[in-house]
Design an enzyme around this catalytic site. Sequence first.
Site, PDB file in Angstrom:
ATOM      1  N   GLU A   1       0.813  -1.208   0.000  1.00 50.15           N
ATOM      2  CA  GLU A   1       0.000   0.000   0.000  1.00 50.15           C
ATOM      3  C   GLU A   1       0.852   1.267   0.000  1.00 50.15           C
ATOM      4  O   GLU A   1       1.876   1.341   0.677  1.00 50.15           O
ATOM      5  CB  GLU A   1      -0.921   0.004   1.226  1.00 50.15           C
ATOM      6  CG  GLU A   1      -1.971  -1.101   1.175  1.00 50.15           C
ATOM      7  CD  GLU A   1      -3.126  -0.825   2.109  1.00 50.15           C
ATOM      8  OE1 GLU A   1      -3.542   0.338   2.222  1.00 50.15           O
ATOM      9  OE2 GLU A   1      -3.615  -1.787   2.711  1.00 50.15           O
ATOM     10  N   ASP A   2       0.381   2.244  -0.742  1.00 54.78           N
ATOM     11  CA  ASP A   2       0.911   3.605  -0.685  1.00 54.78           C
ATOM     12  C   ASP A   2       2.401   3.670  -0.990  1.00 54.78           C
ATOM     13  O   ASP A   2       3.162   4.314  -0.264  1.00 54.78           O
ATOM     14  CB  ASP A   2       0.651   4.232   0.692  1.00 54.78           C
ATOM     15  CG  ASP A   2      -0.826   4.338   1.032  1.00 54.78           C
ATOM     16  OD1 ASP A   2      -1.636   3.701   0.350  1.00 54.78           O
ATOM     17  OD2 ASP A   2      -1.172   5.047   1.991  1.00 54.78           O
TER      18      ASP A   2
ATOM     19  N   CYS B   1      -6.858   4.213  -2.482  1.00 59.39           N
ATOM     20  CA  CYS B   1      -7.055   2.763  -2.469  1.00 59.39           C
ATOM     21  C   CYS B   1      -8.417   2.274  -2.943  1.00 59.39           C
ATOM     22  O   CYS B   1      -8.501   1.416  -3.825  1.00 59.39           O
ATOM     23  CB  CYS B   1      -6.755   2.212  -1.075  1.00 59.39           C
ATOM     24  SG  CYS B   1      -7.619   3.050   0.266  1.00 59.39           S
TER      25      CYS B   1
ATOM     26  N   ASP C   1      -0.200  -0.174  -4.732  1.00 58.79           N
ATOM     27  CA  ASP C   1      -1.573   0.146  -5.120  1.00 58.79           C
ATOM     28  C   ASP C   1      -1.762   1.596  -5.574  1.00 58.79           C
ATOM     29  O   ASP C   1      -2.778   1.914  -6.185  1.00 58.79           O
ATOM     30  CB  ASP C   1      -2.573  -0.236  -4.029  1.00 58.79           C
ATOM     31  CG  ASP C   1      -2.502   0.642  -2.787  1.00 58.79           C
ATOM     32  OD1 ASP C   1      -1.509   1.374  -2.608  1.00 58.79           O
ATOM     33  OD2 ASP C   1      -3.450   0.584  -1.984  1.00 58.79           O
ATOM     34  N   HIS C   2      -0.837   2.480  -5.288  1.00 56.83           N
ATOM     35  CA  HIS C   2      -0.783   3.857  -5.814  1.00 56.83           C
ATOM     36  C   HIS C   2       0.436   4.513  -5.195  1.00 56.83           C
ATOM     37  O   HIS C   2       1.213   3.857  -4.498  1.00 56.83           O
ATOM     38  CB  HIS C   2      -2.065   4.656  -5.511  1.00 56.83           C
ATOM     39  CG  HIS C   2      -2.507   4.603  -4.084  1.00 56.83           C
ATOM     40  ND1 HIS C   2      -1.824   5.230  -3.065  1.00 56.83           N
ATOM     41  CD2 HIS C   2      -3.548   3.965  -3.497  1.00 56.83           C
ATOM     42  CE1 HIS C   2      -2.435   4.992  -1.924  1.00 56.83           C
ATOM     43  NE2 HIS C   2      -3.473   4.223  -2.150  1.00 56.83           N
TER      44      HIS C   2
END
Length: 625
Positions: A59-60, A98, A259-260
């Site tokens: 994540e992130d 997300c 995810d980004h």
Amino acid sequence: MTFKLAEVRSFQHIWSIVSEWISFYQLASLLGTVAAQLLFCGVMAQATDRPNILWITSEDNGPELGCYGDSLAVSPNIDRLARDGLRYLHCWSNAPVCAPARTTIITGMYASSFGASFMRCRAQRIPETMLLPELLRDAGYYCTNNVKEDYNFAYAQSPWNQSSRTAHWRNRSANTPFFSVFNLTTTHESQIRIRPHQLRTDPSRIQVPPYHPDLPEVRRDWAQYYDKIEEMDQQVGEILAQLDSDGLRESTIIFYYGDHGSGMPRSKRWLYQSGLHVPMIVSIPAKWRHLAGPEYVPGGTSERLISFVDLAPTVLRLAGAPLPNYLQGQPFLGHDLGESPKYVFGFRDRMDERIDMSRSIRSHRFLYIRNFMPYRPQGAFLSYMFETPTSQVWKDAFDQGQLNSMQSSFWKTKPVEELYDLENDPYQIHNLADQPPFQETKDTMAAALKQWMIDHRDHGVIPESIIQSGDHLRGNLREMIDAAWASDEVEDWPALIHSSNPVARYWGMQKRLAFAVRDPRQGPSLAEKSRPLLEDTAPEVRIVAAELMARFDEGIHRGEATEALMKLSDLRQHGLLVALAALNALANFESPWPEVRTLPNEDTSLDKVYDDYIKRLQDYLGTAK
């Protein structure tokens, strides 16, 4: 009865032997059972003769990894995976946050195409569509998710065989192919601001992006982010070690991706490379190399433009499963891929409690962004983002006049159009939209972006409260998209503001408000002209009209407009999403509004997916200066 194979001389001989002890009907039953067993074995052989598929997501985090050329990152396990696999250089998360990004992945459709692009909303899925794990389960796969879902729609039954902290390929039946997802939260935005934390990365080695001020708190947050990258990489190594210990590495296709972009402000939630560019590595063992197609080279890189909407068709193709015709992406592995897509697309709508709308399109060289609410600053106060020290000190430095123009732009209103040369401007700080040599590029990309919105029925142009009510189903979506794309020049307003379509009227008022913010001298006369729209049948239109009047009316009607916004901020009377829009309008004022803290902030008719967005804005408005 027993007999030896050597004694069997013919079928007739077999029949004579069998007929001595079994009736015709018994034989028919026996043959039926044998046939069923053979068919079952054939199906199982087909099912087990498919690759296992493992997704490891983090994540992130963007491509701040050693294998992507970041010398500060410590990521030996991911780097080793890249040496064995194919590293994509241009992978985009279609949304820089997300929930809409994951919604795009799991459906194989842009979340914006069915009203699911707002952060943590409850959209209605398009009928007769299936989610990726449902399609794979139909193809014989055991599908697990460990553990985050965060989809922007409700469902009665989980699409996974197992979705929990204990979900694992090890829980499947023997010889069943698996699709297993492991989501690592170590690099999440919330983790880069946890204190105390003993830094391992030296803050003095951080290359601070030019849009951030070079302050100790900024360097510390970036350093802690790199520490979390190292921890996340260790977790990736642990998952791969489990795969090895189970003897499954040579039968499993492995995907790793973020995810980004990072949780730092102006990365996550924004349509720049820092928010949308993510690592994507795919490792395919020799056994399944024939599925990969000619673009796959172990240890190689791909210049192909790919995005998250392409993940579902890619996995289905590798699994040998049918590709439904409603999927909006295209496979990026396999045979007959054709040339790289010319563009990939991004979308940004409501982020937590703050309402905004932007769309983006990128080619190999250029990034174009269209801002549909340019009067809202990039850095509008967002409660969760402001928990990060960088956000706080960055805004304080802006308020004290200590920033240069690049660092200040985040806190100011946006241009309608942004165009960046990614080859020569990796941080996207030099907007070329108004530069004559780039007008053709800008116009071409703008036209392609609008056509994409039309082709994929972009519901982000519709106020979220209207989507939730279902009233948008009666409107002409092409007309709504055209209204959103109308210029904010005076000649485009009348037709929109007098339309029978409330979404068109909404965008007509948006254009009028944007014009007034850009040229405040025109504000008072535009405020007076907007007064009749305080009586509009659509609360979404009344909110924009009231904001324009409250900001620019110099006479007695300003109080009338603020009173209208206060009434519309009562969620018990108008619903959560209308109240949220009204509070967003009030949040553009300089003065505090302590009275909003007396309004209701909970609606028991909605689930907790909307978190405490109303309360966050009420708290901010009650104390903001």
